[in-house]
Design an enzyme around this catalytic site. Structure first.
Site, PDB file in Angstrom:
ATOM      1  N   ASP A 142       0.836  -1.195   0.000  1.00  0.00           N
ATOM      2  CA  ASP A 142       0.000   0.000   0.000  1.00  0.00           C
ATOM      3  C   ASP A 142       0.877   1.254   0.000  1.00  0.00           C
ATOM      4  O   ASP A 142       2.083   1.205   0.244  1.00  0.00           O
ATOM      5  CB  ASP A 142      -1.009  -0.015   1.153  1.00  0.00           C
ATOM      6  CG  ASP A 142      -0.377   0.119   2.518  1.00  0.00           C
ATOM      7  OD1 ASP A 142       0.323   1.121   2.740  1.00  0.00           O
ATOM      8  OD2 ASP A 142      -0.587  -0.754   3.367  1.00  0.00           O
ATOM      9  N   MET A 143       0.264   2.373  -0.286  1.00  0.00           N
ATOM     10  CA  MET A 143       0.999   3.615  -0.523  1.00  0.00           C
ATOM     11  C   MET A 143       1.900   3.997   0.652  1.00  0.00           C
ATOM     12  O   MET A 143       3.006   4.513   0.465  1.00  0.00           O
ATOM     13  CB  MET A 143       0.009   4.742  -0.825  1.00  0.00           C
ATOM     14  CG  MET A 143       0.659   6.037  -1.254  1.00  0.00           C
ATOM     15  SD  MET A 143      -0.573   7.224  -1.824  1.00  0.00           S
ATOM     16  CE  MET A 143       0.473   8.584  -2.336  1.00  0.00           C
TER      17      MET A 143
END
Length: 242
Positions: free
Chosen positions: A103-104
């Protein structure tokens, strides 16, 4: 002759499962004709198009990147956020895609390749390819909480598979915990720790299978060695029972 979805995976268009969706959506033509059959076979002399663009198998490459936080693990992003591929711009001419996702806000190791067959093998849950993370979590989980993670914990999408969990060290009022999983659910590690009441403050993927980030700085990458590629492919074959 080989199945169309396998051929597409070798072109680097996408992993094989995504290639199947391209076929079913009618976005693939063979010799000028739309083909929606997953079992359709093509040969070297066939002309294959995706969205009107002719595609051919490329030289297979394999990269290991240390993804910084702040980058999305996709080929492109409709919201204009920086993607991991932007870190390769001007450095890698072949088109590659990420194997799995981070994820980011998570940093750490990420594989990128244009080998769709290997990508599918490494990301399929039944193949149990391990990924190790170092998580800074709020507070200090007691042993019973860590045992919950080890045995498998109920999330919204079902029970997680057993994990390997090791308490590493305190960090002020918080704790560093090492966790190894082999599934690839969305934000899985973060959701697991949140479920036991110790949300993740920082998350780093430190190992993918036998691959470590030794020598890699944030935002940098390296090509896998031939020996590493062979080892990955042997693993994939062994999990398929070949």
């Amino acid at each position: 002759m080989e199945r169309l979805q396998k051929y597409l995976a070798r072109t680097g268009v996408s992993a094989r499962r995504d290639a199947e969706q391209l076929i079913l959506a009618g976005r693939v033509k063979v010799n000028g004709r739309v083909v929606k059959e997953l079992g359709f076979k093509v040969g070297e002399n066939d002309v294959v198009e995706v969205d009107g663009r002719v595609v051919k198998p490329e030289k297979l490459i394999y990269l290991l990147m240390y993804k910084p936080a702040g980058y999305v693990t996709t080929v492109d992003d409709p919201f204009g956020r920086p993607t991991v591929l932007s870190l390769l711009a001007g450095k890698v001419k072949e088109r590659v895609f990420p194997v799995g996702r981070l994820d980011m806000n998570t940093e750490g190791l990420l594989l990128l390749t244009n080998d769709g067959e290997l990508a599918m093998a490494l990301t399929h849950p039944k193949h149990q390819f391990p990924k190790m993370y170092l998580a800074l979590v709020r507070g200090t989980p007691n042993r019973s909480k860590l045992l919950e993670l080890e045995k498998g914990i109920l999330l919204e999408d079902g029970y997680t598979a057993p994990a390997k969990v090791v308490y590493k060290k305190p960090y002020g009022k918080n704790s560093w915990i090492e966790i190894t999983i082999h599934e690839g659910r969305k934000r899985q590690v973060r959701r697991m720790f949140k479920k036991i009441g110790h949300p993740v403050l920082k998350l780093i993927r430190t190992r993918i299978g036998f691959l470590t980030g030794y020598g890699l700085k944030k935002g940098s990458f390296r090509y896998l060695t031939p020996q590493e590629v062979i080892k990955l492919k042997r693993y994939a074959r062994s999990t398929r029972g070949e």
